[in-house]
Design a protein around this motif. Structure first.
Motif, PDB file in Angstrom:
ATOM      1  N   LEU A 297       0.849  -1.183   0.000  1.00 19.89           N
ATOM      2  CA  LEU A 297       0.000   0.000   0.000  1.00 19.89           C
ATOM      3  C   LEU A 297       0.883   1.230   0.000  1.00 19.89           C
ATOM      4  O   LEU A 297       1.864   1.298   0.744  1.00 19.89           O
ATOM      5  N   GLN A 298       0.527   2.204  -0.842  1.00 19.05           N
ATOM      6  CA  GLN A 298       1.316   3.413  -0.945  1.00 19.05           C
ATOM      7  C   GLN A 298       0.934   4.405   0.153  1.00 19.05           C
ATOM      8  O   GLN A 298      -0.184   4.411   0.649  1.00 19.05           O
ATOM      9  N   LEU A 299       1.882   5.239   0.526  1.00 16.06           N
ATOM     10  CA  LEU A 299       1.590   6.327   1.443  1.00 16.06           C
ATOM     11  C   LEU A 299       0.714   7.368   0.743  1.00 16.06           C
ATOM     12  O   LEU A 299       0.866   7.605  -0.459  1.00 16.06           O
ATOM     13  N   PRO A 300      -0.232   7.976   1.455  1.00 16.85           N
ATOM     14  CA  PRO A 300      -1.049   9.026   0.831  1.00 16.85           C
ATOM     15  C   PRO A 300      -0.171  10.161   0.320  1.00 16.85           C
ATOM     16  O   PRO A 300       0.806  10.548   0.964  1.00 16.85           O
ATOM     17  N   ARG A 301      -0.521  10.677  -0.832  1.00 21.67           N
ATOM     18  CA  ARG A 301       0.247  11.794  -1.385  1.00 21.67           C
ATOM     19  C   ARG A 301      -0.682  12.647  -2.239  1.00 21.67           C
ATOM     20  O   ARG A 301      -1.720  12.188  -2.718  1.00 21.67           O
ATOM     21  N   ALA A 302      -0.279  13.885  -2.431  1.00 22.74           N
ATOM     22  CA  ALA A 302      -1.106  14.835  -3.180  1.00 22.74           C
ATOM     23  C   ALA A 302      -1.125  14.476  -4.660  1.00 22.74           C
ATOM     24  O   ALA A 302      -0.099  14.127  -5.252  1.00 22.74           O
ATOM     25  N   GLY A 303      -2.295  14.562  -5.272  1.00 20.59           N
ATOM     26  CA  GLY A 303      -2.410  14.257  -6.692  1.00 20.59           C
ATOM     27  C   GLY A 303      -2.640  15.479  -7.552  1.00 20.59           C
ATOM     28  O   GLY A 303      -2.869  15.355  -8.754  1.00 20.59           O
ATOM     29  N   ARG A 304      -2.586  16.684  -6.948  1.00 19.19           N
ATOM     30  CA  ARG A 304      -2.911  17.889  -7.706  1.00 19.19           C
ATOM     31  C   ARG A 304      -2.004  18.144  -8.902  1.00 19.19           C
ATOM     32  O   ARG A 304      -2.492  18.546  -9.961  1.00 19.19           O
ATOM     33  N   PRO A 305      -0.692  17.978  -8.788  1.00 18.93           N
ATOM     34  CA  PRO A 305       0.149  18.250  -9.970  1.00 18.93           C
ATOM     35  C   PRO A 305      -0.270  17.418 -11.187  1.00 18.93           C
ATOM     36  O   PRO A 305      -0.361  17.948 -12.301  1.00 18.93           O
ATOM     37  N   PHE A 306      -0.550  16.141 -10.963  1.00 17.10           N
ATOM     38  CA  PHE A 306      -0.974  15.302 -12.081  1.00 17.10           C
ATOM     39  C   PHE A 306      -2.343  15.742 -12.584  1.00 17.10           C
ATOM     40  O   PHE A 306      -2.590  15.763 -13.795  1.00 17.10           O
ATOM     41  N   LEU A 307      -3.254  16.103 -11.664  1.00 17.11           N
ATOM     42  CA  LEU A 307      -4.593  16.524 -12.071  1.00 17.11           C
ATOM     43  C   LEU A 307      -4.522  17.773 -12.948  1.00 17.11           C
ATOM     44  O   LEU A 307      -5.224  17.881 -13.954  1.00 17.11           O
ATOM     45  N   VAL A 308      -3.671  18.754 -12.568  1.00 17.08           N
ATOM     46  CA  VAL A 308      -3.536  19.982 -13.361  1.00 17.08           C
ATOM     47  C   VAL A 308      -3.033  19.655 -14.757  1.00 17.08           C
ATOM     48  O   VAL A 308      -3.555  20.149 -15.771  1.00 17.08           O
ATOM     49  N   ALA A 309      -2.006  18.797 -14.832  1.00 16.43           N
ATOM     50  CA  ALA A 309      -1.455  18.433 -16.141  1.00 16.43           C
ATOM     51  C   ALA A 309      -2.496  17.695 -16.984  1.00 16.43           C
ATOM     52  O   ALA A 309      -2.643  17.951 -18.185  1.00 16.43           O
ATOM     53  N   TRP A 310      -3.235  16.778 -16.352  1.00 20.31           N
ATOM     54  CA  TRP A 310      -4.259  16.027 -17.089  1.00 20.31           C
ATOM     55  C   TRP A 310      -5.328  16.964 -17.649  1.00 20.31           C
ATOM     56  O   TRP A 310      -5.707  16.852 -18.820  1.00 20.31           O
ATOM     57  N   CYS A 311      -5.824  17.863 -16.809  1.00 17.84           N
ATOM     58  CA  CYS A 311      -6.883  18.774 -17.260  1.00 17.84           C
ATOM     59  C   CYS A 311      -6.408  19.622 -18.427  1.00 17.84           C
ATOM     60  O   CYS A 311      -7.121  19.781 -19.434  1.00 17.84           O
ATOM     61  N   GLY A 312      -5.214  20.185 -18.322  1.00 17.95           N
ATOM     62  CA  GLY A 312      -4.702  21.042 -19.388  1.00 17.95           C
ATOM     63  C   GLY A 312      -4.574  20.303 -20.707  1.00 17.95           C
ATOM     64  O   GLY A 312      -5.062  20.764 -21.749  1.00 17.95           O
ATOM     65  N   LEU A 313      -3.942  19.122 -20.681  1.00 19.70           N
ATOM     66  CA  LEU A 313      -3.717  18.380 -21.918  1.00 19.70           C
ATOM     67  C   LEU A 313      -5.026  17.833 -22.504  1.00 19.70           C
ATOM     68  O   LEU A 313      -5.231  17.872 -23.726  1.00 19.70           O
TER      69      LEU A 313
END
Length: 600
Positions: A297-313
């Motif tokens: 199981l991964q440690l919780p981490r922020a996903g905002r950077p990926f979300l911003v890149a996904w939305c833009g592209l």
């Protein structure tokens, strides 16, 4: 639409999506969490959790051994049997004992908690109260660590003074989300300058295992409900006390002792179920900590950077597509991007990424409604959609009546009393196994024609085809007082058509086809229950499932037509013959069923 307008729409959609991610209004949070919950239920593993055992002081144990509270000696016996005879690795008692019991039993429990791998429980209260709850004697407090976030508590219910020397004590208090669902628990609680761990962490410490659960800014950990409840080994406490279970079910495992009895009130709502025993939450937390330890199981981490890149592209891709694709293909492109995002979002959520599942969807929705003139789309589509949709489901006279009545909202979902008919070919596999693909298709189409004509001729609504059968109903979109009689007559007409179909096959030296039909009445949600990308006029309700099960029951009853009790009660023109009571497959329900004898 010019490029300038397209880019402006894309920027507006991007701003909306990012605003939803950063601001996270309560409505959005609830929607996000609801989607996460659905994904958790869908993806929860049904097996594979062999590290944790739950001993249930449930209704069966209470019936056999007597009501709660049990004598303290019996509780001590339960723990001793687990640790000695069954060789449990460690035991966590999800039971708080604020009042002293029999001296001998309390002494035994105190000795086990002081010298053995037994973790006791205590409850912290996180509410703000004029008179804080403070009962029992707290124990297990640790020195606060500056880098560790804990949830401040205002009160507690702890064990009595005779158990205060316990080596391991864990908190079983919790703070549900605003919608009442328990998704987060405090792994560390701060009270009067000391740090108190959760029961799962305390139990691991008793087993000489140290795992630190990460927390968010509020001092809470999102419980990773990775395993479905059926994945856990759950043992009746009475069976364990009487040593009626094999040793291998417990040996070397971590054990949680709690209760699933509704009478004891330890029930919470979780993403897995609206009614879950509290001990199963601690089991899920324990499994998550063990998965953290082994790196599953991964440690919780922020996903905002990926979300911003996904939305833009993705928004740039959609805007580029609008310039080159037709309106329909543009919508399909948008739908594909939305589905792709949902897949990515849920995959990230399973890996403990904290982000809004729906924030990009708001941007896509805005782009959709600005890229295609909404008012034109709505007004032009309304009339055509009504005609086009119903033309696939109802006969022309019914469609004419809908138009005559100007029923503009016929597609809107509503609760209706309907009668459902489910028909299927008996022995389809045997009949078509020796045929070529084209021959099998021709037989299937001809058979479906035998089933469809009586539905449409009898003013029924064709819901859908299901392979070699169909589902139809009466009572919507137009009300139909004689719906049950019309459904039964359609069934009799179907059997007559199948007889004629078989007569032609007999003349050609081919084997006959059989038909099974189930009919039941009830209340259902009827209307357009599709999506903006594909409409479907259908009915949803228990009566549809019952009719399907009645059709299947015809195999055992050796009867082509099986009518449920609710439909039978509505019949006025057809005399029925009782077939007795049956238990519907997959349910505990027993109902009286009937049939109609065909005239020779």
């Amino acid at each position: 639409m010019t490029w300038l307008v397209r880019i402006a729409c894309a920027l507006a959609a991007l701003v909306l999506a990012l605003a939803m991610e950063w601001q996270r209004p309560d409505m959005l949070v609830r929607l996000d969490e609801g989607l996460r919950d659905a994904f958790i239920r869908w993806s929860a593993k049904p097996n594979g959790e062999d590290r944790v055992v739950v001993v249930d002081i449930g209704d069966a144990a209470l019936r056999e051994l007597g009501p709660w509270p049990w004598p303290r000696q019996r509780v001590a016996d339960l723990v001793e049997i687990l640790l000695s005879h069954y060789e449990a690795k460690a035991v966590g008692l999800d039971i708080v004992l604020p009042q002293a019991g029999a001296a001998q039993g309390d002494a035994r429990l105190a000795a086990l908690a002081t010298f053995g791998p037994l973790s006791l429980a205590q409850i912290f209260d996180y509410g703000v109260r004029a008179n804080p709850v403070r009962e029992g004697v707290l124990s297990g407090g640790l020195t606060l660590q500056a880098q560790r976030l804990g949830l401040p508590a205002s009160g507690f219910i702890a064990n009595h003074a005779g158990l205060q020397r316990a080596r391991c004590v864990g908190n079983v208090g919790y703070q549900p989300d605003q919608d009442g669902v328990l998704r987060h628990i405090p792994t560390h609680t701060v009270y009067q300058g000391l740090d108190y761990p959760s029961l799962a962490q305390s139990l691991l410490a008793c087993a000489d295992t140290t795992v630190s659960a990460p927390t968010n800014a509020n001092g809470l950990w999102r419980v990773p409900y990775t395993y479905a409840q059926e994945a856990y080994t759950v043992i009746n406490a009475a069976d364990l006390l009487r040593e009626r279970i094999p040793k291998t079910m417990v040996q070397g495992r971590l054990v949680l002792v709690g209760s699933s009895s509704l009478g004891l009130g330890d029930q919470v709502s979780t993403p897995l179920s609206p009614l879950t025993a509290g001990v199963m939450v601690h089991a899920a937390s324990l499994s998550g900590l063990l998965d953290l330890e082994r790196g599953a199981l991964q440690l919780p981490r922020a996903g905002r950077p990926f979300l911003v890149a996904w939305c833009g592209l993705s928004l740039l891709l959609i805007v580029a597509g609008l310039a080159r694709l037709s309106a329909m293909k543009s919508v399909l492109l948008l739908a594909g991007v939305m589905l792709a995002w949902l897949g990515v979002a849920f995959a990230g959520a399973s890996q403990q990424l904290e982000w809004s599942v729906t924030a990009p969807l708001w941007g896509y929705a805005l782009l959709l409604f600005t890229a295609i003139p909404y008012e034109w789309w709505r007004t032009q589509r309304q009339g055509r959609r009504l005609m086009a949709t119903f033309s696939h489901y109802v006969a022309q006279p019914v469609l004419d009546e809908i138009v005559r009545r100007d029923l503009q909202h016929s597609l809107e979902p509503s609760l209706c009393d309907i009668t459902v008919l489910v028909a299927d070919m008996a022995g389809y596999t045997q009949l078509t196994s020796s045929l070529s693909l084209n021959e099998a298709a021709e037989v299937t189409k001809a058979f479906l024609g035998c089933l469809t004509r009586p539905v449409l001729d009898g003013r029924g609504t064709l819901d859908r085809y299901s392979g070699d059968g169909l589902v139809a109903f009466w009572g919507a979109p137009l009300p139909c007082p004689e719906q049950a009689d019309l459904a039964v007559q359609a069934a009799l007409d179907m059997m007559a058509e199948v007889d004629a179909f078989n007569a032609e096959r007999a003349r050609a030296g081919l084997p006959p086809a059989g038909v099974r039909i189930g009919i039941e009445s009830g209340r259902a949600l009827v209307g357009d229950l599709g999506t903006p990308f594909r409409s479907t006029y259908t009915a949803v309700g228990d009566c549809i499932n019952f009719a399907s099960r009645l059709e299947a029951a015809g195999r055992e009853l050796k009867c082509s037509l099986v009518i449920g009790a609710a439909a039978n009660a509505l019949l006025k023109q057809h005399a029925t013959t009782p077939l007795g009571q049956i238990q519907l497959r997959g349910t505990e329900t027993r109902i009286e069923v009937f049939t109609v004898q065909r005239k020779p």
